[in-house]
Design an enzyme around this catalytic site. Structure first.
Site, PDB file in Angstrom:
ATOM      1  N   HIS A  24       0.825  -1.206   0.000  1.00  0.00           N
ATOM      2  CA  HIS A  24       0.000   0.000   0.000  1.00  0.00           C
ATOM      3  C   HIS A  24       0.866   1.266   0.000  1.00  0.00           C
ATOM      4  O   HIS A  24       0.570   2.233  -0.704  1.00  0.00           O
ATOM      5  CB  HIS A  24      -0.930   0.000   1.207  1.00  0.00           C
ATOM      6  CG  HIS A  24      -1.787  -1.229   1.309  1.00  0.00           C
ATOM      7  ND1 HIS A  24      -2.805  -1.492   0.433  1.00  0.00           N
ATOM      8  CD2 HIS A  24      -1.760  -2.272   2.183  1.00  0.00           C
ATOM      9  CE1 HIS A  24      -3.389  -2.639   0.762  1.00  0.00           C
ATOM     10  NE2 HIS A  24      -2.762  -3.139   1.820  1.00  0.00           N
TER      11      HIS A  24
ATOM     12  N   ASN B 231       6.997  17.740  18.279  1.00  0.00           N
ATOM     13  CA  ASN B 231       7.374  16.422  17.778  1.00  0.00           C
ATOM     14  C   ASN B 231       7.851  16.497  16.326  1.00  0.00           C
ATOM     15  O   ASN B 231       8.772  15.765  15.927  1.00  0.00           O
ATOM     16  CB  ASN B 231       6.186  15.473  17.885  1.00  0.00           C
ATOM     17  CG  ASN B 231       6.550  14.060  17.498  1.00  0.00           C
ATOM     18  OD1 ASN B 231       7.319  13.377  18.176  1.00  0.00           O
ATOM     19  ND2 ASN B 231       6.009  13.585  16.389  1.00  0.00           N
TER      20      ASN B 231
ATOM     21  N   TYR C 285      21.117  22.602  23.210  1.00  0.00           N
ATOM     22  CA  TYR C 285      20.149  22.567  24.307  1.00  0.00           C
ATOM     23  C   TYR C 285      20.759  21.992  25.585  1.00  0.00           C
ATOM     24  O   TYR C 285      20.655  22.595  26.667  1.00  0.00           O
ATOM     25  CB  TYR C 285      18.940  21.746  23.870  1.00  0.00           C
ATOM     26  CG  TYR C 285      17.885  21.569  24.937  1.00  0.00           C
ATOM     27  CD1 TYR C 285      17.007  22.612  25.248  1.00  0.00           C
ATOM     28  CD2 TYR C 285      17.762  20.369  25.626  1.00  0.00           C
ATOM     29  CE1 TYR C 285      16.033  22.447  26.215  1.00  0.00           C
ATOM     30  CE2 TYR C 285      16.798  20.209  26.601  1.00  0.00           C
ATOM     31  CZ  TYR C 285      15.935  21.251  26.897  1.00  0.00           C
ATOM     32  OH  TYR C 285      14.986  21.090  27.865  1.00  0.00           O
TER      33      TYR C 285
ATOM     34  N   HIS D   7      19.551  28.550   9.000  1.00  0.00           N
ATOM     35  CA  HIS D   7      18.698  28.318   7.828  1.00  0.00           C
ATOM     36  C   HIS D   7      18.623  29.571   6.948  1.00  0.00           C
ATOM     37  O   HIS D   7      18.727  29.484   5.712  1.00  0.00           O
ATOM     38  CB  HIS D   7      17.294  27.916   8.273  1.00  0.00           C
ATOM     39  CG  HIS D   7      17.158  26.467   8.613  1.00  0.00           C
ATOM     40  ND1 HIS D   7      17.553  25.947   9.830  1.00  0.00           N
ATOM     41  CD2 HIS D   7      16.675  25.413   7.906  1.00  0.00           C
ATOM     42  CE1 HIS D   7      17.313  24.649   9.851  1.00  0.00           C
ATOM     43  NE2 HIS D   7      16.789  24.300   8.692  1.00  0.00           N
TER      44      HIS D   7
END
Length: 531
Positions: free
Chosen positions: A118, A396, A414, A441
């Site tokens: 699929h 997420n 971080y 970016h």
């Protein structure tokens, strides 16, 4: 449809005379029906079995990945408890965060999903769209010019001056291969015996910083500006510049603390990574340095050939998207005077090519390109991305879209900011990582396109930060997955629209001077195509 029944007496007499023949024929037909039912039932159970196994395999894969990660982390914790370093039974959240990235053998998610028919059909649909683009281009060329020739002039223009790109990349690579490695080796050989360790570290770090600034900082910028490289060639140089800087930082960040902690015995040299491991790291598809990685036993050359073909197919796919969906809309001949209506229509017309380019860049780079180098180097950990398309929160999505870059930002951005602040400023650490990512970016896009138009920075640093804190992991409803995709569609449409408009404005209305505001302000805001 109904038929008349025979009279009862005749029916009984016929039944009596034909009873033996009917019984035998009925028995035969009944056996045939049973055999057909058994065959159909076997086919049905086989289909159910395949579907159940596919679903179970997906679920077990996720569970095993989590279990392996937790087991490796817990094993490091058990070793520390045996050595008497801690008395807790379970590692705390801060202790788990201090553990580095764990590499393990695992395939890319799309490679696993393409085993399902699929999902493979969706991939075939994209191939069909590419063929339609080719046919439409041939048809238009034949109608307009009376010939069947596919001209890839835009593609050749974008990748022009590859000779300049090659020697610029070679210079950056040779510098990255030798200078950081041997500078750190020099520092390590003197660190434990030097009277002033801080002075040695500051002096070595200052010299290396100067070299990094000139060779990996200013030299690529000078190359793309002085030689007026076309867009794709610009992006190759700038993205390789960023990659070499991130790789160098990871090597120094992972190696220097170990040298400082492990004092060699008298007469012994300090332990230092081998040159071959560092060279392997410069090519392998990860930004986190380790002296060794999980490796596959052999190279699947058939996989390499197919993946290389996919990369080339993606290049032509991007070319057709630009030529058929973007250039006809934004070229100066079709531009209309600026108004709210034309801007809104242009944004919505850019949504389809924008989202197609997003998916194309994801598939071409994060899946094909990284898997190509992973296969050639037998690099076994292929988790370059996760199922970002199922995200119900932007938090997420940012974690799963590009795992390679996310790991670097998490461990060296971080986590280090949290360590410096003694874990008091989690929101500030997250915001700092977003700002750094947005600046990098925007720098890549500005240098690649040759003009400053901070669309990406605004979308990333403003809307991205807002969505990250509002649409967080608490949002689990499928509705938020729809909202996420809508935001991606609109965001990509805005970027394609504004960058295309500015590209043609820079050509049609070039700068007349080097005034600061003339450089910083977009030309599309004041350019008049009809003068």
């Amino acid at each position: 449809m109904t038929t008349e029944e025979p009279p009862s007496g005749l029916r009984h007499r016929n039944a009596k005379t034909r009873q033996p023949d009917d019984i035998s024929s009925h028995a035969g037909s009944h056996e045939n029906m049973q055999e057909d039912d058994v065959r159909q039932w076997q086919k049905y159970t086989q289909k159910v079995k395949v579907k159940v196994l596919e679903e179970v395999q997906d679920q077990l894969g996720e569970i095993l990945d989590r279990a392996l990660t937790e087991s490796v982390q817990s094993s490091t914790y058990i070793k520390s408890t045996i050595n008497g370093k801690t008395a807790n039974k379970q590692p705390s959240r801060s202790q788990r965060m201090d553990d580095g990235k764990v590499f393990m053998e695992r395939a890319s998610l799309l490679d696993e999903l393409f085993e399902i028919s699929h999902i493979r059909t969706i991939y075939h649909m994209f191939i069909a769209v590419l063929l339609i683009f080719c046919l439409s281009t041939l048809a238009v060329d034949f109608i307009d010019q009376g010939r069947l020739v596919l001209e890839f002039d835009l593609l050749f223009f974008a990748f022009g001056k590859l000779g300049t790109v090659t020697w610029a990349w070679a210079l950056m690579f040779v510098y990255t291969l030798f200078v950081p490695y041997y500078t750190l080796l020099f520092w390590a050989s003197w660190y434990h015996n030097f009277p002033s360790k801080l002075g040695l570290s500051l002096g070595t770090g200052f010299i290396l910083t100067i070299l990094q600034t000139y060779v990996l900082g200013l030299f690529p910028i000078y190359t793309v500006v002085h030689h007026q490289l076309p867009p794709a060639s610009r992006f190759i140089v700038i993205l390789e510049q960023i990659r070499f800087l991130m790789k160098t930082y990871s090597f120094l960040r992972e190696t220097a603390p170990k040298i400082m902690k492990n004092t060699p015995k008298e007469g012994e040299n300090p332990k230092f990574p081998s040159f071959s491991s560092y060279m392997y790291f410069l090519f392998c598809p990860t930004l986190i340095y380790r002296e060794s990685y999980p490796r596959n036993s052999h190279i699947r050359w058939n996989y390499v050939g197919v993946t290389l073909g996919k990369i080339l197919g993606c290049l032509f796919y991007g070319y057709f998207i630009l030529v058929r969906l973007c250039v006809p809309v934004f070229r100066p001949e079709t531009n209309q005077p600026f108004s709210k209506r034309t801007m809104v229509l242009a944004v919505f017309n850019s949504i389809l090519p924008g989202i197609m380019l997003l998916l194309l860049c994801f598939f071409a780079f994060l899946h094909c390109w990284l898997n190509l180098f992973g296969e050639l180097l037998r690099f076994a950990d292929r988790m370059f991305y996760k199922d970002w398309w199922n995200s119900t929160s932007f938090a997420n999505y940012y974690r799963t879209w590009n795992v390679v870059v996310h790991d670097w930002l998490y461990y060296y951005g971080y986590r280090d900011i949290l360590w410096l602040s003694k874990r008091r400023c989690r929101a500030a650490a997250m915001l700092s990582v977003f700002i750094i990512s947005a600046v990098v970016h925007e720098y890549a896009l500005a240098m690649g396109f040759g003009f400053f138009y901070p669309v990406m920075f605004c979308l990333f640093a403003v809307f991205g930060v807002a969505f990250n804190f509002t649409m967080n992991d608490k949002r689990q409803s499928p509705v938020f997955n729809v909202i996420m995709w809508m935001c991606l569609f609109i965001g990509q449409g805005v970027q394609v629209c504004l960058y295309c408009q500015e590209w043609y404005a820079q050509i049609h209305c070039p700068r007349t001077g080097e005034d600061f505001w003339e450089v910083m302000l977009p030309r599309s805001w004041s350019c008049n195509y009809h003068t």
